[in-house]
Design an enzyme around this catalytic site. Structure first.
Site, PDB file in Angstrom:
ATOM      1  N   TYR A  62     -31.148  72.893 -62.879  1.00 48.90           N
ATOM      2  CA  TYR A  62     -31.174  72.928 -61.414  1.00 48.90           C
ATOM      3  C   TYR A  62     -32.138  74.013 -60.982  1.00 48.90           C
ATOM      4  O   TYR A  62     -32.134  75.115 -61.517  1.00 48.90           O
ATOM      5  CB  TYR A  62     -29.773  73.235 -60.878  1.00 48.90           C
ATOM      6  CG  TYR A  62     -29.705  73.357 -59.369  1.00 48.90           C
ATOM      7  CD1 TYR A  62     -29.896  72.249 -58.547  1.00 48.90           C
ATOM      8  CD2 TYR A  62     -29.448  74.592 -58.758  1.00 48.90           C
ATOM      9  CE1 TYR A  62     -29.828  72.363 -57.166  1.00 48.90           C
ATOM     10  CE2 TYR A  62     -29.373  74.705 -57.381  1.00 48.90           C
ATOM     11  CZ  TYR A  62     -29.560  73.594 -56.580  1.00 48.90           C
ATOM     12  OH  TYR A  62     -29.488  73.703 -55.216  1.00 48.90           O
ATOM     13  N   ASP A  66     -37.296  79.558 -64.835  1.00 48.91           N
ATOM     14  CA  ASP A  66     -36.398  79.789 -63.712  1.00 48.91           C
ATOM     15  C   ASP A  66     -35.275  80.684 -64.221  1.00 48.91           C
ATOM     16  O   ASP A  66     -34.338  80.228 -64.872  1.00 48.91           O
ATOM     17  CB  ASP A  66     -35.864  78.455 -63.189  1.00 48.91           C
ATOM     18  CG  ASP A  66     -34.959  78.638 -61.979  1.00 48.91           C
ATOM     19  OD1 ASP A  66     -34.560  79.793 -61.716  1.00 48.91           O
ATOM     20  OD2 ASP A  66     -34.640  77.643 -61.303  1.00 48.91           O
ATOM     21  N   LYS A  80     -30.266  85.541 -57.040  1.00 50.44           N
ATOM     22  CA  LYS A  80     -28.909  85.962 -57.396  1.00 50.44           C
ATOM     23  C   LYS A  80     -28.786  87.481 -57.625  1.00 50.44           C
ATOM     24  O   LYS A  80     -28.716  88.221 -56.669  1.00 50.44           O
ATOM     25  CB  LYS A  80     -28.405  85.111 -58.569  1.00 50.44           C
ATOM     26  CG  LYS A  80     -28.350  83.622 -58.113  1.00 50.44           C
ATOM     27  CD  LYS A  80     -27.582  82.681 -58.969  1.00 50.44           C
ATOM     28  CE  LYS A  80     -27.404  81.363 -58.207  1.00 50.44           C
ATOM     29  NZ  LYS A  80     -27.963  80.192 -58.851  1.00 50.44           N
TER      30      LYS A  80
HETATM   31  C1  LIG Z   1     -28.868  79.148 -58.007  1.00 54.28           C
HETATM   32  C2  LIG Z   1     -30.080  78.621 -58.631  1.00 54.28           C
HETATM   33  C3  LIG Z   1     -31.185  78.209 -57.878  1.00 54.28           C
HETATM   34  C4  LIG Z   1     -31.173  78.125 -56.386  1.00 54.28           C
HETATM   35  O1  LIG Z   1     -30.986  79.359 -55.774  1.00 54.28           O
HETATM   36  P1  LIG Z   1     -30.432  79.382 -54.256  1.00 54.28           P
HETATM   37  O2  LIG Z   1     -30.454  80.820 -53.905  1.00 54.28           O
HETATM   38  O3  LIG Z   1     -29.070  78.764 -54.313  1.00 54.28           O
HETATM   39  O4  LIG Z   1     -31.381  78.563 -53.452  1.00 54.28           O
HETATM   40  C5  LIG Z   1     -32.328  77.836 -58.554  1.00 54.28           C
HETATM   41  N1  LIG Z   1     -32.388  77.852 -59.893  1.00 54.28           N
HETATM   42  C6  LIG Z   1     -31.345  78.224 -60.645  1.00 54.28           C
HETATM   43  C7  LIG Z   1     -31.484  78.265 -62.134  1.00 54.28           C
HETATM   44  C8  LIG Z   1     -30.153  78.598 -60.048  1.00 54.28           C
HETATM   45  O5  LIG Z   1     -29.090  78.901 -60.804  1.00 54.28           O
END
Ligand SMILES: *Cc1c(COP(=O)(O)O)cnc(C)c1O
Length: 430
Positions: free
Chosen positions: A146, A241, A269
């Site tokens: 994701y 990511d 995060k």
């Molecule tokens: C949480 C997450 C996102 C998206 O971040 P948001 O702040 O919710 O938009 C993208 N990539 C990864 C791997 C994530 O865990």
């Protein structure tokens, strides 16, 4: 004894009138486990309390950001102080450079960084940059990873082994999805084949270096290495990511753990200490294409927000102290091993993964190395387990396909209590 849920039930009814599905982000609605979501009132350390006064040990930790636990003293006091000086200016501040510097010093491949407001925004911008830098259109992603909800990433594999994608959500034009190629995670051959067939049209490969959004799925030996190798060979930008893994699995993220340098990295995060933040960074040669240094446009009214920056700086400062990651690892391994024992005792088939303080218990008959494996899990059983744990004062993610996060606030006592709850819960659901 049944937990009191009167107030949560009432608030849930009201929320569904005012907000689609009653929430501002889908997983919160408990669709993956059914039942009524708890409404939270406050948190402290590793605990949260709902509006009916029930107490829970929290392993969601706001989906990862709260590696120091809830309402951490240093974060709260510094955010308060920052708020008193003004909540937003849209004018450069010294603290933004300090957070940028802290990130650059920590994350091996990052030479320059831009702060944004969410992970989604970070990924969206990094992809635009990769496309501009290579003058190519196609984005390669992996099934089950994701990367936020930008249009071009809400895409699943079409038919065939290496195909252009189809949208996973209405509202994503098929023309956008057609610019995304989706491959199975942990499959080195599929990635190599896609690059040798389409390499000259591929702008970037984006991957979670440790997948954390289909449960926790670590990379198999050689997967990340081969991604680095083939992207280099074909002039493709490699994006890690690290929105979950950055400052989570190690201070320098998964790339420091596996010693692989991507060209671009997305963060979020933890670097916001619980306030809304994202960031993307990487090689200066690429980052300097961003406006106003270069021609690629990206902007943000609240980007580099003083409160978020202060919370992030406080979080990174605590995390840079000696022994922190060792402690996280120790607590998480106690939990992981306890869960393995509990499942074995109950005779429930399960597969357990853990890297540092992120872990997952799959209700699966076999190992989970990719999205197809993850989808074979017994999600109904997970739902039952979730509710049994909730009843015993443990808040897990309301979905099988999420990580459990251990924070610095979780103590040995909390972990023992959790393992006992798991032993009892698993016996209830055999
Ligand atoms: C949480 C997450 C996102 C998206 O971040 P948001 O702040 O919710 O938009 C993208 N990539 C990864 C791997 C994530 O865990």
């Amino acid at each position: 004894m049944a937990r009191k849920m009167t107030k949560s039930r009432r608030l849930w009814k009201q929320a569904q009138r005012y907000m689609p599905g009653g929430v501002n982000s889908p997983v919160r609605a408990f669709k993956g486990v059914s039942g009524t979501p708890i409404f939270v009132e406050r948190g402290k350390g590793c605990k949260i309390w709902d509006v009916d006064g029930n107490e829970y040990i929290d392993y969601v930790c706001s989906w990862g950001p709260l590696i120091l636990g809830h309402a951490h003293r240093e974060i709260v006091s510094r955010v308060k102080k920052a708020a008193e000086k003004g909540t937003s200016f849209g004018i450069p501040t010294e603290r933004e450079s300090e957070l940028a510097r802290a990130i650059i010093r920590a994350v091996p491949s990052v030479e320059m960084v831009r702060l944004v407001n969410s992970g989604t925004e970070a990924v969206m911008s990094a992809i635009r940059l990769a496309r501009a830098f290579t003058n190519r259109s196609i984005v390669v992603k992996f099934e089950g990873c994701y990367h936020g909800h930008a249009d071009g990433l809400l895409v699943k594999a079409g038919s065939g082994a290496t195909t252009l994608g189809v949208p996973t959500s209405p509202g994503v034009p098929p023309e956008y999805a057609a610019c995304t190629m989706t491959l199975p995670y942990n499959n080195i051959d599929a990635a190599a084949a896609a690059c040798s067939d389409h390499g000259s049209r591929i702008a970037c490969i984006i991957a979670e270096p440790i997948a954390g959004n289909m449960g926790v799925v670590p990379p198999v030996n050689g997967f990340l290495e081969s991604l680095r190798e083939i992207t280099e060979k074909h002039g493709i930008v490699l994006i890690f990511d690290e929105i979950i893994t950055g400052f989570r699995v190690a201070y320098g993220g998964a790339q420091s753990l596996f010693k692989i340098r991507p060209d671009l990295t997305t963060l979020g995060k933890i670097i916001g200490g619980g306030l809304p933040v994202g960031a993307y960074g990487g090689k200066a040669e690429i980052m300097e294409k961003m406006a106003p240094a270069g021609p690629v446009y990206q902007a943000g009214t609240l980007s580099g927000n003083p409160l978020a920056v202060e919370a992030g700086l406080a979080a990174l400062e605590v995390l840079s102290r000696p022994g922190v990651y060792k402690k996280l690892d120790k607590m998480a391994s106690l939990l992981g091993e306890g869960l393995i024992r509990a499942a074995r005792m109950a005779g429930i088939p399960s597969y357990h993964t853990r890297i540092g303080s992120m872990l997952c218990m799959f209700f699966s008959e076999g190992p989970v190395n990719n999205y197809d494996d993850a989808l074979k899990c017994n999600t109904q059983r997970y739902g039952k387990f979730f509710h049994e744990m909730l009843r015993r004062g443990v808040y897990l993610a309301p979905s099988q396909f999420e990580a459990a996060f251990v924070s610095l606030a979780h103590t040995e006592k909390d972990i023992e209590k959790t393992v006992r709850a798991a032993e009892q819960s698993l016996l209830e659901i055999v």
